[in-house]
Design a protein around this motif. Structure first.
Motif, short mmCIF file in Angstrom:
data_model
loop_
_atom_site.label_atom_id
_atom_site.label_comp_id
_atom_site.label_asym_id
_atom_site.label_seq_id
_atom_site.Cartn_x
_atom_site.Cartn_y
_atom_site.Cartn_z
N VAL A 64 13.16 70.80 67.73
CA VAL A 64 13.65 70.03 66.60
C VAL A 64 13.36 70.77 65.29
N ILE A 65 14.37 70.82 64.43
CA ILE A 65 14.18 71.30 63.06
C ILE A 65 14.34 70.08 62.15
N VAL A 66 13.39 69.91 61.23
CA VAL A 66 13.48 68.83 60.25
C VAL A 66 13.71 69.45 58.88
N ILE A 67 14.86 69.13 58.29
CA ILE A 67 15.14 69.56 56.91
C ILE A 67 14.48 68.52 56.01
N HIS A 68 13.57 68.97 55.15
CA HIS A 68 12.73 68.04 54.39
C HIS A 68 12.47 68.62 53.01
N GLY A 69 12.30 67.77 52.03
CA GLY A 69 11.92 68.20 50.70
C GLY A 69 10.55 68.86 50.71
N THR A 70 10.39 69.87 49.87
CA THR A 70 9.15 70.66 49.88
C THR A 70 7.97 69.97 49.22
N ASP A 71 8.22 68.98 48.36
CA ASP A 71 7.11 68.36 47.63
C ASP A 71 6.19 67.53 48.52
N THR A 72 6.73 66.92 49.57
CA THR A 72 5.88 66.10 50.44
C THR A 72 6.03 66.45 51.92
N VAL A 73 6.52 67.65 52.20
CA VAL A 73 6.65 68.07 53.60
C VAL A 73 5.30 68.05 54.30
N MET A 130 20.54 77.59 73.93
CA MET A 130 19.46 76.77 73.41
C MET A 130 20.08 75.52 72.77
N HIS A 131 19.36 74.41 72.89
CA HIS A 131 19.77 73.13 72.32
C HIS A 131 18.73 72.71 71.29
N VAL A 132 19.18 72.38 70.09
CA VAL A 132 18.28 72.03 69.00
C VAL A 132 18.79 70.78 68.30
N SER A 133 17.88 69.85 68.04
CA SER A 133 18.20 68.70 67.21
C SER A 133 17.76 69.01 65.79
N ILE A 134 18.60 68.65 64.83
CA ILE A 134 18.27 68.81 63.41
C ILE A 134 18.18 67.42 62.81
N ILE A 135 16.99 67.10 62.30
CA ILE A 135 16.80 65.85 61.59
C ILE A 135 16.94 66.20 60.11
N ILE A 143 21.21 64.82 63.03
CA ILE A 143 20.91 63.41 62.80
C ILE A 143 20.50 63.26 61.34
N ASP A 144 21.30 62.54 60.57
CA ASP A 144 21.01 62.31 59.15
C ASP A 144 20.20 61.02 59.02
N VAL A 145 18.99 61.14 58.45
CA VAL A 145 18.16 59.96 58.18
C VAL A 145 17.56 60.09 56.78
N VAL A 146 17.24 59.01 56.18
CA VAL A 146 16.56 58.89 54.89
C VAL A 146 17.42 59.37 53.71
N SER A 147 17.84 60.63 53.66
CA SER A 147 18.66 61.20 52.59
C SER A 147 18.07 60.93 51.20
N LYS A 148 16.87 61.47 50.98
CA LYS A 148 16.17 61.28 49.71
C LYS A 148 15.50 62.57 49.27
N ASP A 149 15.19 62.62 47.99
CA ASP A 149 14.25 63.61 47.50
C ASP A 149 12.90 63.22 48.11
N SER A 150 12.13 64.18 48.56
CA SER A 150 10.89 63.83 49.26
C SER A 150 9.89 63.12 48.35
N LEU A 151 9.98 63.29 47.04
CA LEU A 151 9.09 62.57 46.13
C LEU A 151 9.34 61.07 46.18
N ASP A 152 10.52 60.67 46.64
CA ASP A 152 10.87 59.25 46.73
C ASP A 152 10.60 58.66 48.11
N MET A 153 10.13 59.47 49.05
CA MET A 153 9.89 58.98 50.41
C MET A 153 8.67 58.08 50.48
#
Length: 164
Positions: A77-86, A1-6, A47-57
């Motif tokens: 695709v899996i997106v690693i994201h802050g839980t406050d604004t996911v 399996m091939h997966v992209s992680i954002i 793929i690293d993008v944004v690199s913020k606490d989600s409250l600052d997005m």
């Protein structure tokens, strides 16, 4: 399996900075590396993008995440994201009718402090991707994977709950 992680940052990735005396979102993916070291039979593109606490997005950050999903090389695709604004970011991806299988996940406790929640949520997202053929936008958190519109963070309880 091939997966992209954002990887967008969030609490999942936070580490303590002893000089500043605070938790901060680093510009790397060390938290993911620890999990991926024990993940076999899957090829990952990170793929690293944004690199913020989600409250600052901002909405611009959310569009950057959307573009990263659209441009990544895999349909899963899996997106690693802050839980406050996911909920906000996943709703935007769903609204744009992304033609991939996108699973958002994160953690309310940094991986650097306690590995259990982040590892469990990431593993849940990965397991879902290995099982489903359904396209759409989902959230994997606290033992469930559902359509992104059906999982909400209950701040009073400190957990995610399914809303009908």
């Amino acid at each position: 399996m091939h997966v992209s992680i954002i990887n967008t940052g969030g609490t999942f990735n936070k580490r303590y900075n002893p000089i500043k005396g605070q938790l901060e979102v680093p510009l790397d993916h060390k938290a993911l590396e620890k999990i991926l070291a024990s993940t076999h039979n899957v090829e990952f593109e990170i793929i690293d993008v944004v690199s913020k606490d989600s409250l600052d997005m901002t909405n611009e950050d959310r569009l950057t995440i959307y573009e990263a999903i659209q441009n990544c090389s895999n349909e899963k695709v899996i997106v690693i994201h802050g839980t406050d604004t996911v909920d906000l970011t996943s709703a935007l991806i769903k609204e744009k009718k992304c033609e991939k299988t996108v699973v958002f996940t994160g953690a309310m406790v940094p991986m650097s402090i306690d590995e259990v929640e982040a590892t469990m949520n990431f593993s849940l997202a990965l397991g879902y991707l290995s099982h489903t053929t359904q396209k759409g936008t989902f959230i994997a958190m606290h033992g469930v994977v559902v359509d992104c519109s059906k999982l909400v963070k209950n701040r009073a309880l400190g957990q995610f709950l399914i809303q009908e």
